[in-house]
Design a protein around this motif. Sequence first.
Motif, mmCIF file in Angstrom:
data_model
loop_
_atom_site.group_PDB
_atom_site.id
_atom_site.type_symbol
_atom_site.label_atom_id
_atom_site.label_comp_id
_atom_site.label_asym_id
_atom_site.label_seq_id
_atom_site.Cartn_x
_atom_site.Cartn_y
_atom_site.Cartn_z
ATOM 1 N N TRP A 1 0.847 -1.192 0.000
ATOM 2 C CA TRP A 1 0.000 0.000 0.000
ATOM 3 C C TRP A 1 0.884 1.245 0.000
ATOM 4 O O TRP A 1 1.943 1.260 0.624
ATOM 5 C CB TRP A 1 -0.894 0.025 1.239
ATOM 6 N N ARG B 1 -8.627 1.093 -1.222
ATOM 7 C CA ARG B 1 -8.206 2.200 -0.370
ATOM 8 C C ARG B 1 -8.343 1.818 1.100
ATOM 9 O O ARG B 1 -9.255 1.074 1.475
ATOM 10 C CB ARG B 1 -9.029 3.453 -0.644
ATOM 11 N N ASP C 1 -5.960 8.657 3.129
ATOM 12 C CA ASP C 1 -6.251 7.453 2.350
ATOM 13 C C ASP C 1 -4.948 6.817 1.877
ATOM 14 O O ASP C 1 -4.071 7.504 1.348
ATOM 15 C CB ASP C 1 -7.113 7.795 1.125
ATOM 16 N N THR D 1 -3.422 3.907 -0.736
ATOM 17 C CA THR D 1 -3.843 3.331 -2.010
ATOM 18 C C THR D 1 -3.172 1.982 -2.245
ATOM 19 O O THR D 1 -1.955 1.841 -2.049
ATOM 20 C CB THR D 1 -3.488 4.278 -3.175
#
Length: 270
Positions: A52, A112, A129, A131
Amino acid sequence: MRRILMTATTGAVVAAALVAAGSAAGQTTTAPTAPAPGVRAACVGGDFAGVWQRTDGSTVTYTQTGRVVLGLTSNNQSARVTVTGTSAAGTYTLSTGTKGRFSHTISPDLLRLETTVTQPDGTPGGTTDWTFLRCDPLTVSSPVGANLRLVIPAPQLASAGPTSAVAPGIISLGSLATSRCVLVKVSATEPARILATIFSGVRSTRVFGQKLVVFTKAGSRRTCIPVPKNAKTIKLRTKLNFALGYSRGARPNPNARPTTPAIKTIKLVP
């Protein structure tokens, strides 16, 4: 269950005191189900597993086993969270050793992570957030035919003190006979000496192979445990286990107290 007590008397972590008390059940894997339209397919381990990207551009690699998720960032922060449905909460550790808390809520499309952070001093760190980038290419769901030098089949987590490791949960005898070593990924949140060991046996114990990894600071490293030349003679009834042992500090300490390792069973298949 076995205990391996770790000491740094000779400048390396030493495995000793082996006690047998039955056998642990091997891990099993299930075929992944097709994702719903518009939903990302989950990586090996679960919805939170994978690489991520955070808003500051750094990345975190999560490895998931059941509800437990361990992570390490590209700037040497570590994390441990527990999953509850579509949420996960736990602690992160900075490279300095200080800890803070944070939580995730995963989006319906699994792309997310809405992340809320609490700083080590207790002040709010805001919400951002993260990703999804990709699955970890080192992990595979099927062990048959896997090149054990390059991938970790059916990965499982082992955690002991400030150290952790991702090791195979299942090994194919065919792959074992053609591979030179077994890949594992070890991490530490502080300077430490880590001994990654694969051993076999129930009442008597034989070291299959082991590798000592020294961390002078927090970090993560891939290492390959050598495969013995007689690996081709191993039978399915052989009991294999992975042990993660450690001692604190990068230098040997003859006066260090023994630490308790983490032991995980490795299932053998044809």
